[in-house]
Scaffold this active site. Sequence first.
Site, PDB file in Angstrom:
ATOM      1  N   TYR A   7     -42.964  21.683  30.335  1.00  0.00           N
ATOM      2  CA  TYR A   7     -41.944  22.533  31.151  1.00  0.00           C
ATOM      3  C   TYR A   7     -40.675  22.102  30.426  1.00  0.00           C
ATOM      4  CZ  TYR A   7     -39.081  24.495  34.536  1.00  0.00           C
ATOM      5  OH  TYR A   7     -38.001  25.267  35.111  1.00  0.00           O
TER       6      TYR A   7
ATOM      7  N   LYS B 281     -38.211  24.463  28.281  1.00  0.00           N
ATOM      8  CA  LYS B 281     -36.933  24.897  28.768  1.00  0.00           C
ATOM      9  C   LYS B 281     -35.660  24.406  28.021  1.00  0.00           C
ATOM     10  CE  LYS B 281     -36.425  26.956  32.349  1.00  0.00           C
ATOM     11  NZ  LYS B 281     -36.229  28.527  32.454  1.00  0.00           N
TER      12      LYS B 281
END
Length: 334
Positions: free
Chosen positions: A143, A147
């Site tokens: 994640y 990102k």
Amino acid sequence: MGHTDHERVLVTGGGGFLGRAIVRQLKMAGDVVTSFSRQSYRELDDLGVRQIQGDLADPQALKQAFTGVDTVFHVAAKPGIWGDFDDYFRVNVTGTENVIQACVRNRVKRLVYTSSPSVVFDGNHMEGVDESVDYPGRFHAPYPETKAIAEQLVRRADGVLTIALRPHLIWGPGDNHLFPGIIRRAGRLRRIGDGTNRVDTIYVDNAARAHILARDALKRNPTLSGNVYFISQDEPVLLWEMVDTFLDVAGFGPVKKTISPGTAFFIGRSLEFFYRLFAVKQEPPMTGFAAKELATSHWFDISRAKQDLGYLPLISTEEGLSRLRQWVSSGEEK
């Protein structure tokens, strides 16, 4: 909000927790709002929001959806601390690339992107750092890594004005991620470390307002384009005290047992290894990334957001918690 020139805006992930809060505030300001999501949401219908169903990984769908739009709020993402890197990459990186391209092709003027402070998290304490802190050399989970790649794409985008925001631990009524995640583990949670680590959080309506302030700031001052901003309640809290508060709101007792950060990290990494080895789909009860996050301080200097965007948290943590209590006692979180 102060601006009378209503805009045509599109929110990706408008049916999500933060997306819905942004949509509500845009509607209140008189903007014409469209949501782009994988599914349809009754709550958005009730608000009179046009909904387009589609996939971020489909450039054609985005190109059509972004026609005639002034500002795009790109909120949709694949969150979580566990899963296949390719799944995260497809949504968070390829999806963001497609959003940028669709903005440029449709001459969308502004793009406000929801990033995360985890893009600069290297596993160590981060206390009072500002936006000058660099991306880490390696990441502990897909994640934050995906990102971070996406945030850099947004910051370098050409042909559309952009701002990236980094809200930390968003919570409030309607939360379908942080609060329920803690409540689900009630009774099984272990405090990691000595409990003195402080973290930033942000109440959902403050996070939503920051997005609209970012749009308005880009209108006034296009030279802010490419900037990134930490946003928070501007009062770091003891992480484990906040966990206990959430448990209390839901009618549970505080976390009683403690485990050392080293042990938690070892358990997390071991579980990751076995879950991968046996291709277990659900999230392990602990991961290396989660162990680091839960044992360290991470709070940020938000003076840049105050100065450039005029951001201040209008809803205090205390007021937010009383709204959260009302929401829970109304039974809507079930």
